[in-house]
Design a protein around this motif. Structure first.
Motif, short mmCIF file in Angstrom:
data_model
loop_
_atom_site.label_atom_id
_atom_site.label_comp_id
_atom_site.label_asym_id
_atom_site.label_seq_id
_atom_site.Cartn_x
_atom_site.Cartn_y
_atom_site.Cartn_z
N LEU A 55 0.83 -1.20 0.00
CA LEU A 55 0.00 0.00 0.00
C LEU A 55 0.86 1.25 0.00
O LEU A 55 0.46 2.29 -0.54
N GLY A 112 1.60 2.06 -3.53
CA GLY A 112 0.48 2.58 -4.33
C GLY A 112 -0.05 3.92 -3.87
O GLY A 112 -0.97 4.46 -4.47
N ASP A 168 -3.64 4.17 -6.14
CA ASP A 168 -3.53 3.06 -7.09
C ASP A 168 -4.46 1.91 -6.65
O ASP A 168 -4.27 1.36 -5.57
N PRO A 169 -5.46 1.53 -7.46
CA PRO A 169 -6.38 0.45 -7.03
C PRO A 169 -5.79 -0.93 -7.15
O PRO A 169 -6.23 -1.86 -6.46
N VAL A 170 -4.77 -1.11 -8.00
CA VAL A 170 -4.30 -2.47 -8.26
C VAL A 170 -3.64 -3.05 -7.01
O VAL A 170 -3.92 -4.17 -6.59
N GLN A 221 -4.28 -2.28 -4.06
CA GLN A 221 -5.31 -2.57 -3.05
C GLN A 221 -5.96 -3.91 -3.33
O GLN A 221 -6.23 -4.71 -2.42
N ALA A 222 -6.20 -4.21 -4.61
CA ALA A 222 -6.82 -5.51 -4.93
C ALA A 222 -5.88 -6.63 -4.51
O ALA A 222 -6.30 -7.64 -3.92
N LEU A 223 -4.58 -6.45 -4.76
CA LEU A 223 -3.62 -7.49 -4.36
C LEU A 223 -3.64 -7.67 -2.86
O LEU A 223 -3.76 -8.80 -2.34
N THR A 224 -3.57 -6.54 -2.12
CA THR A 224 -3.47 -6.65 -0.65
C THR A 224 -4.73 -7.26 -0.08
O THR A 224 -4.69 -8.05 0.86
N LEU A 225 -5.87 -6.92 -0.69
CA LEU A 225 -7.16 -7.38 -0.15
C LEU A 225 -7.21 -8.90 -0.14
O LEU A 225 -7.47 -9.53 0.89
N THR A 226 -6.89 -9.50 -1.28
CA THR A 226 -6.97 -10.97 -1.32
C THR A 226 -5.84 -11.58 -0.50
O THR A 226 -5.99 -12.64 0.10
#
Lengths: 173, 115, 92, 247
Positions: free
Chosen positions: B45, B48, B70-72, B74-79
């Protein structure tokens, strides 16, 4: 697009630390710092109390971040924490029943901390209620405040009492 | 201020590794591994982040009105967070199994249990 | 100093992480891990990542510490199987 | 290799990694910089597909094949835990005793259980609009069920949470994700392509395939968490080693 959901001026390139974020920083330093220290030292009961206080303060910081960053969508995180926080503390209290000794070494501090964690909620929730756009969002902020007060009060009382002796169970095991 | 977030991520990783290596209780080792994992969240994070940016969610803000983070990442960290939790569960299950079979969770004692 | 909230969130998360790693007793570590989950959720919100903060909240406050505590309870009860209280079976 | 040698090796290793970290971090772009090429393209692609929450769009639309992989890891981890923590031969299941619960705790837990379920379902349903999604909402729903353990006791939780049903739901969530992916193939596009009508921006039905994939992941993560906790709760509260049969 001038103006924002909160009616304040559109923020500049870097975040000005406005009043809300200043209050959040204050809560971070004066509230969460000691709560973390409380969770690291002392018997399990005072650690659990410190964890409960940390949950309430974290929910308040999340609540403040919504007007602070001018994003009504950030209320969802505060709502989820207001719902999950007390549930977690109650489950730990249930599982650690036999680890909790009779009382904490500083009963006055423990009572003051659990009372403060309930008392600090209204002075934060009420200003956010007024800052938020009227209507559905205000209801959401009030629900969050009510959940925090109820959850913190229940957890504080559950932790303050001596461990109850269950049906026919000696506390030795 | 520029290097601090990355250094914090590196510090968390190294502290987690130290605790993992010198742990005398496998359950504590799994907790230390969780700390190592949290260092990856902080690093992702921090890479990003855009100062002055806001969350890339346009349910309450018209798109394009404000710079976004940067949303990408965040998507990686979320999963990463969710999968990390289930992998921690699997590790704890293995620790419980070790405790059942060998009666101890101290890695040093385990090492002496030959055969 | 415009990034003050991020700086404070970062320091809180790092301190909580260090405390969680260096707490040797698993029960105490579970509680500090719960506080670390909170600190990380705050840091993620200050870094403008509410989705990640939500998933960290759901995982860090209840799921992971609960599983650690249940594992500790299972492992701790195992060596004491010779105590007379063991015959009466599990707790609530 | 005794303890001190081990500590020395660890120290040298950590120092080396620390040096590599500092060297690498100095060449990273400045913290808070505005150069995010990949992010800008992701935002543009998400807006093109009428998905307000760009993170959900990245997770379930632009990189949905990776989420398929993460979901498989999730399923594998749950499967491994169930296999490892199954009831062994030398264990017997002892029903836990009913617990004495303080009335305030009981009332609070019984009131907050439906509320938590509602919040969890809200987070899953609004996955493609506001912050949230299948992963987060599923975990909130799973935690809500376990409030019953706080409100009453483990026996009540077991009656209202049949593990086989949730194991089935876990598999159903998995398969639903795959079948939704096949919809792309049937429509002539690629696997997991967003072929459904995109709907108007910022409404509940926007984003085409994203809300459906969100729901599938929500079901799977919720049931995975329930099955995981069921295994650990059974081990800690019910399974007791059978006396006299120790090897």
């Amino acid at each position: 697009m001038r103006g924002t959901a909160y009616g304040g001026e559109a923020p500049g390139k870097r975040w000005p630390v406005n009043g809300w974020l200043a209050a959040a920083c204050l809560l971070l330093v004066l509230g969460l710092g000691p709560a973390l220290c409380g969770a690291v030292v002392g018997p399990v009961r005072s650690r659990l109390l410190a964890q409960n206080v940390a949950t309430v303060l974290a929910a308040l910081v999340l609540l403040l971040s919504s007007p602070g960053y001018d994003r009504p969508a950030y209320l969802d995180t505060a709502l989820v924490l207001a719902v999950l926080g007390p549930a977690g503390t109650l489950v730990y209290e249930r599982l650690l029943a036999e680890d909790l000794p009779r009382g904490t070494p500083w009963p006055a501090l423990a009572r003051a901390a659990s009372w403060a964690s309930v008392a600090v909620v209204p002075p934060v929730v009420v200003p956010v209620c007024f800052a938020v756009a009227p209507g559905r969002t205000t209801v959401k902020v009030l629900v969050i405040g009510a959940l925090l007060v109820a959850g913190s009060a229940v957890c504080g009382r559950a932790l303050a009492r001596a461990p109850r002796t269950a049906v026919g169970e000696d506390s030795g095991d | 201020m520029n290097l601090l977030p990355f250094l914090c991520a590196g510090w968390l990783f190294l502290v987690g590794c130290y605790a993992l290596a010198t742990s005398r209780n496998l359950i504590h080792a799994v907790g230390a591994l969780a700390v190592c994992q949290s260092s990856t969240y902080v690093l992702l994070l921090a890479v990003g982040y855009r100062s002055g940016g806001t969350a890339p969610v346009f349910s309450d803000v018209p798109p394009g009105a404000r710079p976004v983070v940067d949303p990408v990442v965040q998507a990686l960290t979320l999963t990463d967070v969710v999968v990390g939790a289930t992998v921690t569960a699997l590790l704890l299950a293995l620790v419980v199994q070790i405790a059942k079979r060998h009666g101890t969770v101290d890695p040093d004692e385990l090492r002496e249990l030959r055969g | 100093m415009t990034e003050l909230p991020v700086l404070l969130g970062l320091l809180l998360a790092t301190t909580a992480g260090t405390a969680a790693a260096l707490t040797r007793d698993p029960v105490h570590q579970a509680l500090v891990l719960s506080v670390l989950g909170l600190a990380l959720a705050l840091l993620f919100t200050l870094l403008q990542a509410p989705d990640v903060a939500l998933s960290q909240l759901a995982v860090g406050t209840v799921l992971t510490p609960l599983m650690v505590l249940l594992s500790v309870r299972k492992v701790r009860r195992r060596p004491r199987e010779d105590s007379p209280a063991d015959g009466r079976g599990g707790k609530r | 290799m005794n303890k001190t040698v081990r500590l020395w090796v660890l120290g040298v290793g950590c120092a080396g990694v620390a040096l590599l970290f500092v060297g690498a971090f100095r060449r990273l772009p400045e913290f808070g910089g505005s150069h995010h090429p990949y992010g800008a393209r992701a935002v543009a692609a998400a807006l093109h597909r009428h998905t307000a929450n760009v993170v959900s769009s990245v997770n379930f639309d632009q990189r949905s094949f990776d989420t398929l992989g993460e979901q498989a890891i999730l399923f594998g981890a749950v499967l491994g835990t169930v296999v490892v923590l199954r009831q062994a031969r030398d264990e017997r299941r002892v029903p836990p005793e009913p617990a004495v619960v303080a009335p305030t705790v009981r009332r609070y837990a019984l009131v907050s259980l439906p509320l938590t379920l509602l919040v969890g379902l809200y987070v899953v349903a609004h996955g493609q609009l506001s912050p949230g999604g299948g992963f987060q909402g599923g975990l909130v729903v799973a935690t809500a069920l376990h409030l019953l353990y706080v409100a009453v006791d483990y026996r009540a939780l077991e009656r209202l949470r049949p593990v086989p049903v949730f194991a089935l739901a876990d598999a159903f969530g998995d398969v639903a994700y795959l079948l939704l992916g096949l919809a792309g193939l049937f429509a002539g596009a690629s696997f997991l392509a967003n072929v459904l009508p995109l709907g108007t921006f910022n409404t509940l039905a926007s984003g085409g395939l994203v809300p459906l994939l969100n729901a599938a992941i929500g079901i799977e993560v919720a049931s995975a968490a329930v099955v995981l906790l069921a295994q650990f709760l059974d081990q800690a509260l019910e399974l007791v080693p059978r006396e006299g049969e120790h090897r």
